[in-house]
Scaffold this motif. Structure first.
Motif, PDB file in Angstrom:
ATOM      1  N   ASN A  75     -17.891   0.844  -1.887  1.00 38.68           N
ATOM      2  CA  ASN A  75     -17.839   0.987  -0.197  1.00 38.68           C
ATOM      3  C   ASN A  75     -18.939   0.457   0.487  1.00 38.68           C
ATOM      4  OD1 ASN A  75     -15.053   2.030   0.253  1.00 38.68           O
ATOM      5  ND2 ASN A  75     -15.935   4.165  -0.300  1.00 38.68           N
ATOM      6  N   PHE A  76     -20.159   0.774   0.018  1.00 37.38           N
ATOM      7  CA  PHE A  76     -21.241   0.235   0.635  1.00 37.38           C
ATOM      8  C   PHE A  76     -21.215  -1.123   0.662  1.00 37.38           C
ATOM      9  CE2 PHE A  76     -25.662  -1.184   0.484  1.00 37.38           C
ATOM     10  CZ  PHE A  76     -26.330  -0.628   1.660  1.00 37.38           C
ATOM     11  N   ALA A  77     -21.068  -1.735  -0.475  1.00 41.75           N
ATOM     12  CA  ALA A  77     -21.213  -3.289  -0.487  1.00 41.75           C
ATOM     13  C   ALA A  77     -19.919  -4.069   0.445  1.00 41.75           C
ATOM     14  CB  ALA A  77     -20.634  -3.716  -1.839  1.00 41.75           C
ATOM     15  N   LEU A  78     -18.811  -3.500   0.552  1.00 43.34           N
ATOM     16  CA  LEU A  78     -17.761  -4.004   1.293  1.00 43.34           C
ATOM     17  C   LEU A  78     -18.239  -3.774   2.842  1.00 43.34           C
ATOM     18  CD1 LEU A  78     -14.632  -2.505  -0.525  1.00 43.34           C
ATOM     19  CD2 LEU A  78     -15.099  -4.663  -0.275  1.00 43.34           C
ATOM     20  N   ALA A  79     -18.908  -2.697   3.084  1.00 47.34           N
ATOM     21  CA  ALA A  79     -19.173  -2.633   4.604  1.00 47.34           C
ATOM     22  C   ALA A  79     -20.301  -3.501   4.975  1.00 47.34           C
ATOM     23  CB  ALA A  79     -19.818  -1.242   4.576  1.00 47.34           C
ATOM     24  N   HIS A  80     -21.199  -3.924   4.213  1.00 48.06           N
ATOM     25  CA  HIS A  80     -22.422  -4.796   4.444  1.00 48.06           C
ATOM     26  C   HIS A  80     -22.420  -6.264   3.871  1.00 48.06           C
ATOM     27  CE1 HIS A  80     -23.826  -1.187   6.970  1.00 48.06           C
ATOM     28  NE2 HIS A  80     -23.767  -0.505   5.871  1.00 48.06           N
ATOM     29  N   SER A 109      -8.603   0.090  -8.805  1.00 46.73           N
ATOM     30  CA  SER A 109      -7.614   0.431  -7.818  1.00 46.73           C
ATOM     31  C   SER A 109      -8.369   0.212  -6.347  1.00 46.73           C
ATOM     32  CB  SER A 109      -7.163   1.787  -7.926  1.00 46.73           C
ATOM     33  OG  SER A 109      -6.418   1.842  -8.978  1.00 46.73           O
ATOM     34  N   MET A 110      -9.782   0.530  -6.406  1.00 52.40           N
ATOM     35  CA  MET A 110     -10.358   0.535  -5.235  1.00 52.40           C
ATOM     36  C   MET A 110     -10.457  -0.874  -4.522  1.00 52.40           C
ATOM     37  SD  MET A 110     -14.056   2.232  -4.386  1.00 52.40           S
ATOM     38  CE  MET A 110     -14.722   2.448  -2.571  1.00 52.40           C
ATOM     39  N   LEU A 111     -10.880  -1.908  -5.579  1.00 57.52           N
ATOM     40  CA  LEU A 111     -11.096  -3.215  -5.349  1.00 57.52           C
ATOM     41  C   LEU A 111      -9.708  -3.777  -4.737  1.00 57.52           C
ATOM     42  CD1 LEU A 111     -13.511  -4.441  -7.789  1.00 57.52           C
ATOM     43  CD2 LEU A 111     -14.046  -4.325  -5.534  1.00 57.52           C
ATOM     44  N   LEU A 112      -8.649  -3.350  -5.503  1.00 55.63           N
ATOM     45  CA  LEU A 112      -7.363  -4.075  -5.116  1.00 55.63           C
ATOM     46  C   LEU A 112      -6.810  -3.447  -3.862  1.00 55.63           C
ATOM     47  CD1 LEU A 112      -5.404  -3.411  -8.561  1.00 55.63           C
ATOM     48  CD2 LEU A 112      -6.004  -5.479  -7.600  1.00 55.63           C
ATOM     49  N   TYR A 113      -7.022  -2.352  -3.335  1.00 54.81           N
ATOM     50  CA  TYR A 113      -6.772  -1.618  -2.236  1.00 54.81           C
ATOM     51  C   TYR A 113      -7.578  -2.457  -0.993  1.00 54.81           C
ATOM     52  CZ  TYR A 113      -6.253   1.756   1.630  1.00 54.81           C
ATOM     53  OH  TYR A 113      -6.107   2.253   2.899  1.00 54.81           O
ATOM     54  N   HIS A 114      -8.597  -2.890  -1.370  1.00 51.52           N
ATOM     55  CA  HIS A 114      -9.418  -3.502  -0.325  1.00 51.52           C
ATOM     56  C   HIS A 114      -9.215  -5.289  -0.396  1.00 51.52           C
ATOM     57  CE1 HIS A 114     -11.487  -0.207   1.572  1.00 51.52           C
ATOM     58  NE2 HIS A 114     -11.487   0.374   0.308  1.00 51.52           N
ATOM     59  N   LEU A 115      -8.197  -5.550  -1.102  1.00 49.47           N
ATOM     60  CA  LEU A 115      -7.969  -7.059  -1.052  1.00 49.47           C
ATOM     61  C   LEU A 115      -8.039  -7.674   0.126  1.00 49.47           C
ATOM     62  CD1 LEU A 115      -7.433  -8.942  -3.395  1.00 49.47           C
ATOM     63  CD2 LEU A 115      -5.076  -8.790  -2.843  1.00 49.47           C
ATOM     64  N   VAL A 158       0.493  -0.041  -7.321  1.00 51.31           N
ATOM     65  CA  VAL A 158       0.555   0.478  -5.954  1.00 51.31           C
ATOM     66  C   VAL A 158      -0.495   0.268  -5.055  1.00 51.31           C
ATOM     67  CG1 VAL A 158       0.483   2.630  -4.800  1.00 51.31           C
ATOM     68  CG2 VAL A 158       1.861   2.379  -6.412  1.00 51.31           C
ATOM     69  N   SER A 159      -1.822  -0.012  -5.817  1.00 52.50           N
ATOM     70  CA  SER A 159      -2.873  -0.307  -4.680  1.00 52.50           C
ATOM     71  C   SER A 159      -2.988  -1.557  -4.587  1.00 52.50           C
ATOM     72  CB  SER A 159      -4.195  -0.033  -5.752  1.00 52.50           C
ATOM     73  OG  SER A 159      -4.480   1.309  -5.963  1.00 52.50           O
ATOM     74  N   PHE A 160      -2.350  -2.372  -5.522  1.00 51.77           N
ATOM     75  CA  PHE A 160      -2.493  -3.963  -5.136  1.00 51.77           C
ATOM     76  C   PHE A 160      -1.161  -4.193  -3.947  1.00 51.77           C
ATOM     77  CE2 PHE A 160      -1.851  -8.241  -7.774  1.00 51.77           C
ATOM     78  CZ  PHE A 160      -2.421  -8.906  -6.697  1.00 51.77           C
ATOM     79  N   TRP A 161      -0.289  -3.261  -4.086  1.00 52.92           N
ATOM     80  CA  TRP A 161       0.645  -3.668  -2.846  1.00 52.92           C
ATOM     81  C   TRP A 161       0.157  -3.167  -1.707  1.00 52.92           C
ATOM     82  CZ3 TRP A 161       4.655  -6.525  -2.742  1.00 52.92           C
ATOM     83  CH2 TRP A 161       5.461  -6.745  -3.889  1.00 52.92           C
ATOM     84  N   LYS A 162      -0.627  -2.164  -1.772  1.00 53.15           N
ATOM     85  CA  LYS A 162      -1.191  -1.662  -0.354  1.00 53.15           C
ATOM     86  C   LYS A 162      -2.350  -2.582   0.057  1.00 53.15           C
ATOM     87  CE  LYS A 162      -0.764   3.399  -1.135  1.00 53.15           C
ATOM     88  NZ  LYS A 162      -1.517   4.762  -1.483  1.00 53.15           N
ATOM     89  N   LEU A 213       8.346   1.968  -2.634  1.00 52.23           N
ATOM     90  CA  LEU A 213       8.217   2.182  -1.088  1.00 52.23           C
ATOM     91  C   LEU A 213       6.901   1.330  -0.658  1.00 52.23           C
ATOM     92  CD1 LEU A 213       8.417   4.197   1.446  1.00 52.23           C
ATOM     93  CD2 LEU A 213       6.627   5.636   0.337  1.00 52.23           C
ATOM     94  N   GLU A 214       5.954   1.181  -1.479  1.00 54.05           N
ATOM     95  CA  GLU A 214       4.841   0.336  -0.980  1.00 54.05           C
ATOM     96  C   GLU A 214       5.323  -1.151  -0.931  1.00 54.05           C
ATOM     97  OE1 GLU A 214       2.009   1.126   0.378  1.00 54.05           O
ATOM     98  OE2 GLU A 214       2.244   3.547  -0.063  1.00 54.05           O
ATOM     99  N   ALA A 215       5.995  -1.475  -1.982  1.00 54.21           N
ATOM    100  CA  ALA A 215       6.476  -2.832  -2.126  1.00 54.21           C
ATOM    101  C   ALA A 215       7.229  -3.241  -0.986  1.00 54.21           C
ATOM    102  CB  ALA A 215       7.300  -3.177  -3.438  1.00 54.21           C
ATOM    103  N   ILE A 216       8.260  -2.251  -0.546  1.00 56.76           N
ATOM    104  CA  ILE A 216       9.078  -2.602   0.706  1.00 56.76           C
ATOM    105  C   ILE A 216       8.270  -2.583   1.875  1.00 56.76           C
ATOM    106  CG2 ILE A 216      10.984  -1.716   1.982  1.00 56.76           C
ATOM    107  CD1 ILE A 216      11.664  -2.973  -0.547  1.00 56.76           C
ATOM    108  N   ARG A 217       7.343  -2.011   1.920  1.00 58.37           N
ATOM    109  CA  ARG A 217       6.556  -1.920   3.136  1.00 58.37           C
ATOM    110  C   ARG A 217       5.677  -3.217   3.171  1.00 58.37           C
ATOM    111  NH1 ARG A 217       2.119   1.157   3.117  1.00 58.37           N
ATOM    112  NH2 ARG A 217       1.854   1.187   5.147  1.00 58.37           N
ATOM    113  N   CYS A 218       5.379  -3.624   2.309  1.00 70.29           N
ATOM    114  CA  CYS A 218       4.556  -5.003   2.089  1.00 70.29           C
ATOM    115  C   CYS A 218       5.535  -6.022   2.320  1.00 70.29           C
ATOM    116  CB  CYS A 218       3.871  -5.103   0.673  1.00 70.29           C
ATOM    117  SG  CYS A 218       2.604  -6.623   0.485  1.00 70.29           S
TER     118      CYS A 218
END
Length: 446
Positions: A75-80, A109-115, A158-162, A213-218
């Protein structure tokens, strides 16, 4: 400033104080929200925190502190990362496939979510490589991803779709981003689980439902031309293997659910009407029908009436008439006053047809098509009952020549189908001409 210097100067790896992990996590979390940081070697600091977590994980396998620390490092690395190139290099290393596949599940999952955030930071060539790496990770038959259990793999997808959805949701608009997101979506859609409408907790399908659900949203945010090309439904008659039929079911289900959320017009389903209502009535196709009925039942009444009439007409010529009859039963039930009391399983839907269909036609908005419905149902009944009689006489074979051919796969449920259609016809006898009423009265019951 003091927190930054504390992180730089603390020798917490050598101190051996296990409780310090939560303190480091809290400090990193606070600094993630800082508008700017002093010019320190943040790459080295974050790596030191990651190593500290690794040491603690060996000692505290059941504690959450170390796991949260590594998440907070990311999270810190992504922020700065945009302000400090060592942090960008840190993220670049983590997302390299050789390193990514060895990370803990929560970090993947975290890295995929912040793709989307990663795409914005990386160069065009690095975005291409990241997309290709992720496609390989999820698609390769020798990927370490396959070592996870079904729920863990579903959670990763799911994280990837998000992450892809965030990229499409107004965040990334340049062609380099869109083309790589499309590549990821196409491969991710290919490994979507077969749709299932069973929402019971004991069915163990919560992960699958969340994934859809996430796939259809995407997909709803994807460029329309690309989306329609990807969801193009091939001629189902050329497929015979179950796996291929499952893929067709996924394509149709995606279109149906996009219609339900207003992303596609209901006319997109009308183009597939013959395909949906003519195919074999087994396995995943029941779930497809439930989805289609859910979409059609919210359309204006003229469209619903047309779907009902077309389904009955298809049942008069299809190799699998039970599929169209299932649809008629589901649609009648969803629009009738008895809907809250009905059970949506194949046998019950057919048995209830004698109640749900006449109840539907009593409504003023449906009464204009009552005679047409009864006439088409009569034609379907004659065909099915004649087939049942010939099948019994021939010792169980199902074989009508030419256009009237009914598939042998229907044989095992033919008696219940013939009985359900005959009883439904009796319930609609008042809409039939007198000579058909007389024939119906003299017809042998099944």
């Amino acid at each position: 400033m003091n927190l930054c210097l504390w992180l730089r100067d603390s020798n917490f790896i050598e101190s051996g104080e296990i409780t310090l992990a939560s303190t480091v996590t809290t400090v990193l979390r606070c600094l993630s929200y800082a508008p700017r940081l002093p010019a320190l070697d943040w790459g080295a600091i974050v790596r030191r925190c990651m190593r500290y977590e690794a040491q603690l994980s060996l000692k505290l396998q059941h504690e959450q502190g170390p796991k949260l620390l590594r998440e907070e490092c990311i999270n810190f690395a992504l922020a700065h990362a945009n302000d400090f190139s060592p942090l960008l290099l840190f993220l670049d290393e983590l997302t390299d496939l050789s390193r990514f596949r060895k990370l803990e599940l929560n970090l993947q999952s975290m890295l995929l979510y912040h793709l989307a955030d990663l795409f914005k930071m990386f160069s065009s060539s690095r975005i291409e490589k990241l997309s290709s790496d992720l496609v390989a990770y999820f698609s390769s038959p020798v990927s370490s991803y396959l070592s996870y259990d079904l729920n863990q793999r579903s959670s990763l997808r799911v994280s990837f779709w998000k992450g892809l959805h965030q990229g499409l949701n107004g965040t990334l608009n340049e062609s380099i981003y869109i083309s790589n997101i499309e590549k990821c979506m196409e491969h991710l859609f290919f490994i979507l689980p077969v749709p299932n409408c069973d929402s019971r907790p004991e069915a163990g399908l919560a992960g699958s439902m969340q994934e859809w659900l996430e796939a259809i949203r995407c997909l709803s945010k994807a460029p329309h031309q690309w989306l329609m090309a990807m969801l193009q439904v091939p001629d189902i008659n050329q497929f015979h293997e179950k796996d291929n039929l499952d893929e067709v079911a996924k394509l149709i289900t995606a279109r149906v659910r996009l219609v339900r959320i207003g992303c596609l017009p209901i006319s997109e389903l009308a183009k597939l009407k013959s395909c949906i209502l003519s195919d074999r009535s087994e396995g995943v196709w029941w779930n497809v029908l439930i989805d289609v009925v859910a979409a059609v039942s919210t359309a204006e009444v003229t469209l619903r009436r047309q779907w009902l009439l077309d389904a009955l007409e298809i049942s008069c010529i299809a190799e699998h008439p039970s599929t169209a009859m299932w649809f008629v039963g589901l649609l009648s039930g969803s629009c009738s006053q008895y809907m809250p009391l009905l059970v949506a399983d194949p046998d019950s839907v057919l048995r209830d047809l004698q109640v749900t269909l006449p109840s539907l036609l009593l409504k003023s908005s449906w009464s204009p098509v009552a005679e047409s419905v009864a006439d088409k149902l009569w034609t379907a009944m004659e065909r099915i009952c004649a087939q049942k009689t010939e099948s019994t006489s021939a010792g169980g074979g199902v074989c009508l020549p030419g256009q009237d051919h009914i598939s042998e796969s229907e044989a095992r449920s033919f008696t219940s189908l013939a009985r359900a259609v005959q009883q439904a016809c009796i319930s609609l006898k008042d809409y039939l001409p007198l000579h058909k009423q007389l024939r119906l009265a003299n017809m042998e019951a099944f």
